[in-house]
Design an enzyme around this catalytic site. Structure first.
Site, PDB file in Angstrom:
ATOM      1  N   LYS A 277       0.867  -1.187   0.000  1.00 26.96           N
ATOM      2  CA  LYS A 277       0.000   0.000   0.000  1.00 26.96           C
ATOM      3  C   LYS A 277       0.904   1.237   0.000  1.00 26.96           C
ATOM      4  O   LYS A 277       1.842   1.330   0.791  1.00 26.96           O
ATOM      5  CB  LYS A 277      -0.907  -0.052   1.242  1.00 26.96           C
ATOM      6  CG  LYS A 277      -2.075   0.900   1.168  1.00 26.96           C
ATOM      7  CD  LYS A 277      -3.185   0.499   2.124  1.00 26.96           C
ATOM      8  CE  LYS A 277      -4.303   1.533   2.059  1.00 26.96           C
ATOM      9  NZ  LYS A 277      -5.519   1.103   2.730  1.00 26.96           N
ATOM     10  N   GLU A 361     -20.128  -4.063   9.723  1.00 26.54           N
ATOM     11  CA  GLU A 361     -21.026  -3.262  10.567  1.00 26.54           C
ATOM     12  C   GLU A 361     -22.169  -4.098  11.140  1.00 26.54           C
ATOM     13  O   GLU A 361     -22.612  -3.857  12.269  1.00 26.54           O
ATOM     14  CB  GLU A 361     -21.573  -2.070   9.773  1.00 26.54           C
ATOM     15  CG  GLU A 361     -20.518  -1.026   9.398  1.00 26.54           C
ATOM     16  CD  GLU A 361     -19.658  -1.392   8.199  1.00 26.54           C
ATOM     17  OE1 GLU A 361     -19.951  -2.416   7.529  1.00 26.54           O
ATOM     18  OE2 GLU A 361     -18.689  -0.664   7.911  1.00 26.54           O
ATOM     19  N   ARG A 389     -25.625  -0.949   6.835  1.00 22.84           N
ATOM     20  CA  ARG A 389     -25.357  -2.395   6.790  1.00 22.84           C
ATOM     21  C   ARG A 389     -25.855  -3.119   8.051  1.00 22.84           C
ATOM     22  O   ARG A 389     -26.030  -4.326   8.033  1.00 22.84           O
ATOM     23  CB  ARG A 389     -23.844  -2.656   6.675  1.00 22.84           C
ATOM     24  CG  ARG A 389     -23.250  -2.358   5.326  1.00 22.84           C
ATOM     25  CD  ARG A 389     -23.348  -3.588   4.439  1.00 22.84           C
ATOM     26  NE  ARG A 389     -22.997  -3.296   3.074  1.00 22.84           N
ATOM     27  CZ  ARG A 389     -21.788  -3.467   2.547  1.00 22.84           C
ATOM     28  NH1 ARG A 389     -20.807  -3.932   3.285  1.00 22.84           N
ATOM     29  NH2 ARG A 389     -21.570  -3.164   1.286  1.00 22.84           N
TER      30      ARG A 389
HETATM   31  C1  TPP Z   1     -19.217  -1.039   4.355  1.00 24.72           C
HETATM   32  C2  TPP Z   1     -18.009  -0.158   4.447  1.00 24.72           C
HETATM   33  N1  TPP Z   1     -17.453   0.095   5.652  1.00 24.72           N
HETATM   34  C3  TPP Z   1     -16.360   0.887   5.746  1.00 24.72           C
HETATM   35  C4  TPP Z   1     -15.799   1.441   4.640  1.00 24.72           C
HETATM   36  C5  TPP Z   1     -14.635   2.422   4.754  1.00 24.72           C
HETATM   37  N2  TPP Z   1     -13.443   1.933   4.037  1.00 24.72           N
HETATM   38  C6  TPP Z   1     -13.078   2.440   2.844  1.00 24.72           C
HETATM   39  S1  TPP Z   1     -11.714   1.705   2.223  1.00 24.72           S
HETATM   40  C7  TPP Z   1     -11.574   0.713   3.562  1.00 24.72           C
HETATM   41  C8  TPP Z   1     -10.451  -0.267   3.631  1.00 24.72           C
HETATM   42  C9  TPP Z   1     -10.512  -1.224   2.507  1.00 24.72           C
HETATM   43  O1  TPP Z   1      -9.454  -2.112   2.611  1.00 24.72           O
HETATM   44  P1  TPP Z   1      -9.043  -2.981   1.362  1.00 24.72           P
HETATM   45  O2  TPP Z   1     -10.268  -3.550   0.754  1.00 24.72           O
HETATM   46  O3  TPP Z   1      -8.007  -3.952   1.802  1.00 24.72           O
HETATM   47  O4  TPP Z   1      -8.430  -1.951   0.342  1.00 24.72           O
HETATM   48  P2  TPP Z   1      -7.050  -1.120   0.453  1.00 24.72           P
HETATM   49  O5  TPP Z   1      -7.466   0.249   0.894  1.00 24.72           O
HETATM   50  O6  TPP Z   1      -6.154  -1.796   1.415  1.00 24.72           O
HETATM   51  O7  TPP Z   1      -6.517  -1.093  -0.916  1.00 24.72           O
HETATM   52  C10 TPP Z   1     -12.583   0.964   4.494  1.00 24.72           C
HETATM   53  C11 TPP Z   1     -12.726   0.293   5.797  1.00 24.72           C
HETATM   54  C12 TPP Z   1     -16.424   1.168   3.399  1.00 24.72           C
HETATM   55  N3  TPP Z   1     -15.972   1.715   2.258  1.00 24.72           N
HETATM   56  N4  TPP Z   1     -17.501   0.372   3.333  1.00 24.72           N
END
Ligand code: TPP
Length: 615
Positions: A277, A361, A389
């Site tokens: 990342k 959630e 959710r």
């Molecule tokens: C239902 C939901 N909860 C929380 C989030 C907030 N959120 C946005 S990106 C993220 C992390 C995603 O991690 P990953 O899928 O591993 O992608 P990366 O950012 O590591 O590339 C979160 C928790 C969201 N988008 N959707």
């Protein structure tokens, strides 16, 4: 090579051209996000993967479904939106997430995590039913795998046998470090590169030995046993996927070859890639959490250009730490949003009472219900949009037993640049439907402290405290101890609001008073259960009502008040319900969006004059 407005065709470029394209794309990503803000670290990590995808697939026809969609910037740059990138996340500009209205190359919308496999499977099934032959790809991160919805999709997809490519971009990170058993499982797989070497070498050896193919098939069981020793639990293969990986997600050449190979497999495939990342930008590689979502920053130093201002989330975190100091039952729960919800300090000071449940959630809500049933006092800090959710668990697990779970509903109202998938416009309506629910709407930091304290120690059953993104306005009062406050007495028109919008309403009040009008201003501090009494009394007196609120029209407080007036036989001569309406609201600054929705002071003043009969 990155064209301003045409789709870049990468099918014919060489490996070395692809590598140099990745370098240029990275610097463009830095350029755009350092000026407009946005999601940086995830995009930097997905550059080679996105270029490789565009070398192998045609996203105009093939369907590439992003999970969350925050990693789609390179895809936008390669699909005719380079010139518009400077407008990204601004009003009238392009979105920071995939959007089919913006480009035929954006297969679907995204914003909330963990749905990509389900959506992609639906597309794959539609394709098969139509007898078409395009490819369908879901791209999700390891963080998205902490969400249960991903498994519903994977389980169905694996069994379906549908040709479908699921790419797991595993960087070991959600926003903060990925949590839970699946994260551990993936970490374990990373330690087993010998599995891939074994698999490759074995097949090669068998293909040159006379009768080797036969032996290959006969020894399938043995191979499986060996594989299980090297890779203890290939969860994905057990679900019905052909599992490829883990492979280096920054090797654009290798990825291109593997994707070309995967494209030809006519069953569900899971390609597991490992990335860093923030790749290629040292400050983001060092601190990927901080560069997950950025506001304007200096590329040379990585330092933010907009100083951090105290936010409602900060105050919530501080107040919760204070309460946890005195009451050992208090636990904090987050669904992968520790920093965003202001809980970092809590996690340091009370690690045993801090729970990050992953992007889950629904689980966070049910888990909190379990804690409450056994005598703890859980506080689930969660963005309004993501708590959607948990709606079923709110009713089924928390509501029916009347359990005392406190919800810190953050980012309630308009959130700005993240746009339609992220605004917190529905919680007023959906929380109001839960029997036994109490909802507070603080308008200042002081009110947030008072109301959180009240929610923790003076309420029973489920309680939500809903507060906005960012900091307070000019209103710094504390009416938190009252359900309803008459901020100004008058007899010309009743102005009703709740939460942060009081700042706009007070500006309207000033203007009306300066013009000789005499408005009565009512601020609702507790919006559920709604005590309509003071509003009914006021409207009886003024005969005119304007309700201003930053939430959707249906089920909002305005509609609830209108129903109460009617039930009490009060018929005002004019009513206007100002809210965000029945549609979805785009991206822009909060101030711009308020204007767009008619919720800024100028628009509300016009409406007030109309209600007063001077429109
Ligand atoms: C239902 C939901 N909860 C929380 C989030 C907030 N959120 C946005 S990106 C993220 C992390 C995603 O991690 P990953 O899928 O591993 O992608 P990366 O950012 O590591 O590339 C979160 C928790 C969201 N988008 N959707």
């Amino acid at each position: 090579m990155i064209q301003p407005n045409t789709i870049t065709n990468l099918h014919q470029i060489s490996d070395s051209e692809a590598e140099s394209l990745c370098i240029r794309l990275r610097s463009r990503l830095l350029d755009v996000t350092s000026r407009n803000g946005g999601h940086l670290a995830s995009n930097l990590g997905a550059v080679e993967l996105t270029v490789a995808l565009h070398r192998v697939f045609d996203t105009g026809e093939d369907r590439l479904v992003f999970d969350v969609g925050h990693q789609c910037y390179t895809h936008k740059l390669l699909t005719g939106r380079n010139a518009q990138m400077d407008t990204m996340r601004t009003l009238g500009g392009i979105s920071g997430y995939p959007k089919p209205q913006e480009s035929p190359c954006d297969a679907f919308i995204a914003g909330h995590a963990s749905n990509s496999v389900s959506v992609a499977l639906g597309m794959a099934r539609a394709r098969t039913l139509a007898g078409a032959h395009y490819h369908v790809i879901a791209l999700l991160g390891d963080g998205a795998l902490t969400g249960g919805l991903s498994y519903e999709g994977l389980s169905d997809a694996g069994e379906s046998g549908e040709p479908l490519l699921v790419i797991l971009n595993d960087n070991g990170m959600s926003i903060t470090k990925s949590v839970g058993g699946v994260a551990q499982h993936l970490a374990h797989q990373r330690l087993k590169p010998q599995y891939l070497r074994f698999k490759k070498g074995y097949r090669k050896a068998m293909s040159v030995i006379p009768g080797g193919e036969h032996i290959y098939h006969v020894t399938h069981q043995i191979k499986r046993a060996i594989k299980e020793t090297l890779l203890p639990c290939s969860m994905f293969e057990d679900m019905g996927f052909t599992y490829l990986g883990p492979v280096d997600g920054h090797d654009v050449k290798g990825l291109t070859h593997l994707l070309t190979f995967a494209r030809e497999i006519e069953t569900p495939v899971l390609l597991h890639i490992r990335t860093t990342k923030g790749k290629g930008y040292p400050p983001a590689e060092r601190d990927p959490d901080a560069f997950h979502g950025v506001s304007r920053f200096c590329i040379q130093t990585g330092e933010a250009l907009i100083p951090h201002q105290k936010s409602f989330s900060d105050v919530f975190g501080e107040a919760l730490c204070g309460a946890a100091e005195t009451d050992r039952r208090i636990c904090a729960v987050t669904a992968a949003m520790q920093d965003g919800t202001g809980l970092t300090e809590f996690s340091r000071r009370f690690p045993k009472r801090f729970f990050d449940v992953g992007i889950a959630e629904g689980h966070g809500t049910a888990m909190s219900a379990g804690m409450a049933k056994q005598g703890m006092l859980p506080v689930f800090a969660v963005y309004s949009t993501f708590l959607q959710r948990g709606y079923d668990m709110l009713i089924h697990d928390v509501g029916i037993l009347g359990l005392h779970v406190v919800f810190g509903v953050d980012r309630a109202g308009l959130v700005g640049a993240d746009g339609e998938t992220h605004h917190g416009l529905f919680d007023v309506a959906y929380l109001s439907t839960v029997p036994g629910m109490t909802v507070f709407a603080p308008a200042s930091f002081a009110e947030l402290r008072t109301m959180l304290h009240y929610a923790l120690f003076n309420c029973s059953g489920p309680v939500a405290v809903r507060y906005p993104r960012g900091g307070e306005g000019e209103y710094h009062g504390d009416n938190g101890a009252e359900n309803t406050s008459i901020i100004r007495s008058g007899k010309g028109i009743t102005l009703v609001t709740h939460g942060i919008l009081i700042n706009e309403v007070l500006k309207v009040t000033e203007q009306l008073a300066a013009a000789g009008m005499d408005p009565e201003v009512i601020k609702l501090n507790k919006i559920c259960p709604l005590d309509a009494g003071p509003v009914c009394k006021s409207v009886k007196k003024t005969g005119k009502l304007l309700v201003a609120e930053e939430c959707c029209e249906m089920g909002g407080i305005g509609q609830q008040l209108a129903a109460q007036l009617s039930l009490h036989g009060i018929a005002p001569s004019a009513v206007y319900l100002a809210n965000t309406g029945r549609g979805y609201v785009t991206h822009g600054t909060v101030a711009e969006l308020r204007r767009l929705c008619g919720l800024d002071a100028d628009s509300l003043l016009k409406r007030a004059w109309e209600v007063l009969g001077h429109g």
